[in-house]
Design an enzyme around this catalytic site. Structure first.
Site, PDB file in Angstrom:
ATOM      1  N   PRO A 104      39.726  45.702   9.358  1.00 47.75           N
ATOM      2  CA  PRO A 104      39.202  46.489  10.479  1.00 47.75           C
ATOM      3  C   PRO A 104      39.982  47.787  10.688  1.00 47.75           C
ATOM      4  CG  PRO A 104      39.506  44.197  11.097  1.00 47.75           C
ATOM      5  CD  PRO A 104      40.176  44.389   9.778  1.00 47.75           C
ATOM      6  N   GLU A 105      39.255  48.806  11.062  1.00 50.11           N
ATOM      7  CA  GLU A 105      39.862  50.096  11.363  1.00 50.11           C
ATOM      8  C   GLU A 105      40.183  50.158  12.859  1.00 50.11           C
ATOM      9  OE1 GLU A 105      40.101  52.673   9.001  1.00 50.11           O
ATOM     10  OE2 GLU A 105      39.136  51.581   7.372  1.00 50.11           O
TER      11      GLU A 105
ATOM     12  N   LYS B 131      46.121  49.099  15.659  1.00 53.36           N
ATOM     13  CA  LYS B 131      45.273  47.963  15.297  1.00 53.36           C
ATOM     14  C   LYS B 131      45.747  46.659  15.951  1.00 53.36           C
ATOM     15  CE  LYS B 131      44.737  49.543  10.735  1.00 53.36           C
ATOM     16  NZ  LYS B 131      44.310  49.084   9.409  1.00 53.36           N
TER      17      LYS B 131
ATOM     18  N   ARG C   9      45.511  48.603  -2.839  1.00 55.64           N
ATOM     19  CA  ARG C   9      44.244  48.781  -2.143  1.00 55.64           C
ATOM     20  C   ARG C   9      43.286  49.528  -3.054  1.00 55.64           C
ATOM     21  NH1 ARG C   9      45.245  48.599   3.650  1.00 55.64           N
ATOM     22  NH2 ARG C   9      47.466  48.618   4.029  1.00 55.64           N
TER      23      ARG C   9
END
Ligand SMILES: [Zn+2]
Length: 263
Positions: A2-3, A51, A251
Site C-alpha cells: 500500500p502507498e 504508512k 523491488r
C-alpha cells in the site's frame, strides 16, 4: 504494498467509524498482546503518519495501537454480524463498538505503546506527504544528504519523505524523465520531484482508483507501473521491467528507456 494515500484512507475510515466511541470488543490476535483487554475504553482518533496507522485509545492511561499494512494488510469496517471479507484466521485485530466492527487483516505490525512513546514508532520518518506538517524543503534536504543513492531507492526510504511506495516511486521517475538508477545528486530539480510526489498522493487520497496519468479508467491510469513489455504511453518504446534494491529487499521497477535516460 500500500502507498501512503491508501493508508491515509484507511486512517480516515477508522477515524470516522471509531472515534469518540466506547469499545465493546478488543481482540488482539498476536501473541504479545493476546491478553490485552481495552473493553470500555474510548477511542480518541486514528491518524496516519506516512504508512503507519496510529489509533489512540484512552483507557486507564492513554495508549496508541500502532498498525502497519506492509504487503498484504488491510482494515475493514463492517456492521455487527456482517460477513468478513477475508478468512477469520488472517485477522490480527478486532475492535468493535455498539454498531461497528473494525477488523485488521494480515497486518504487518501490531503493537500497543503508551501515547507519549509514539515518537519511538514514527520519529524516524521524514516529512509526511499527507501530514498537516508536510515540509518539502526538509524532504529535499534529506534526499540531498546521500547524493550517490539511486533516486528511486531514495524516494522509497521513509526517512527521507514518508508515504511513497513502489508504485509512486516508479511513476515519479517516469514523470520527471529520470532513469530510476539516477543518483540523487544528478537529479536536476529535487524540489520539483518532491512537489510532484506530494501532488500525486494528494490528488489520489480521495479517489477510489489511483491515477498518475490523470485518466481514471483502469488500464490507462498509470504510466509505467506493472506495464512491463507494453508500449510507453508517450513514445511507444517497450516498458522495461527490472529488479533493483538491496539484496533480500529487491523491488520490481518499470521504466521507459527512451523517456527516462540515465543521467
Ligand atoms: Zn517513452
Amino acid at each position: 504494498m500500500p502507498e501512503g494515500d491508501t493508508v491515509w484512507r484507511a486512517a480516515r475510515m477508522l477515524d470516522r467509524a471509531l472515534s469518540g466511541r466506547t469499545l465493546t470488543t478488543s481482540d488482539f490476535r498476536v501473541p504479545e498482546y493476546a491478553t490485552w483487554d481495552l473493553v470500555g475504553a474510548e477511542v480518541a482518533e486514528t491518524t496516519a503518519r506516512g504508512k503507519h496507522l496510529l489509533t489512540r485509545i484512552d483507557a486507564d492511561r492513554s495508549w496508541t495501537l500502532h498498525t502497519h499494512l506492509k504487503m498484504e494488510g488491510g482494515w475493514r469496517v463492517l456492521r455487527p454480524g456482517q460477513r468478513w471479507p477475508r478468512p477469520a484466521h488472517t485477522a490480527r485485530v478486532v475492535l468493535a463498538t455498539d454498531d461497528t466492527v473494525a477488523v485488521g487483516f494480515q497486518l504487518g505490525i501490531v503493537e500497543i505503546v503508551p501515547r507519549d512513546r509514539e515518537s519511538d514508532l514514527v520519529g524516524h520518518l521524514g516529512p509526511d506527504l499527507l501530514g498537516p506538517d508536510w515540509d518539502p524543503a526538509e524532504a529535499v534536504r534529506r534526499l540531498r544528504a546521500d547524493p550517490d543513492r539511486a533516486v528511486k531507492e531514495a524516494l522509497l526510504d521513509q526517512r527521507n519523505l514518508a508515504g511513497v511506495g513502489n508504485m509512486y516511486a516508479g511513476e515519479l521517475c517516469f514523470v520527471l524523465g529520470l532513469d530510476p538508477r539516477t543518483p540523487v545528486g544528478r537529479v536536476p530539480d529535487l524540489a520539483r520531484l518532491v512537489g510532484r510526489a506530494h501532488q500525486m498522493l494528494d490528488q489520489n487520497r480521495h479517489r477510489a482508483v489511483q491515477s498518475t496519468t490523470g485518466d481514471l479508467a483502469r488500464g490507462r491510469n498509470l504510466w509505467v507501473h506493472a506495464r512491463g513489455g507494453q508500449p510507453c504511453r508517450r513514445c511507444g518504446t517497450r516498458i522495461v521491467e527490472s529488479s533493483s534494491g538491496p539484496e533480500g529487499q529487491e523491488r520490481v521497477t518499470f521504466h521507459c528507456p527512451h523517456c527516462q535516460p540515465l543521467l
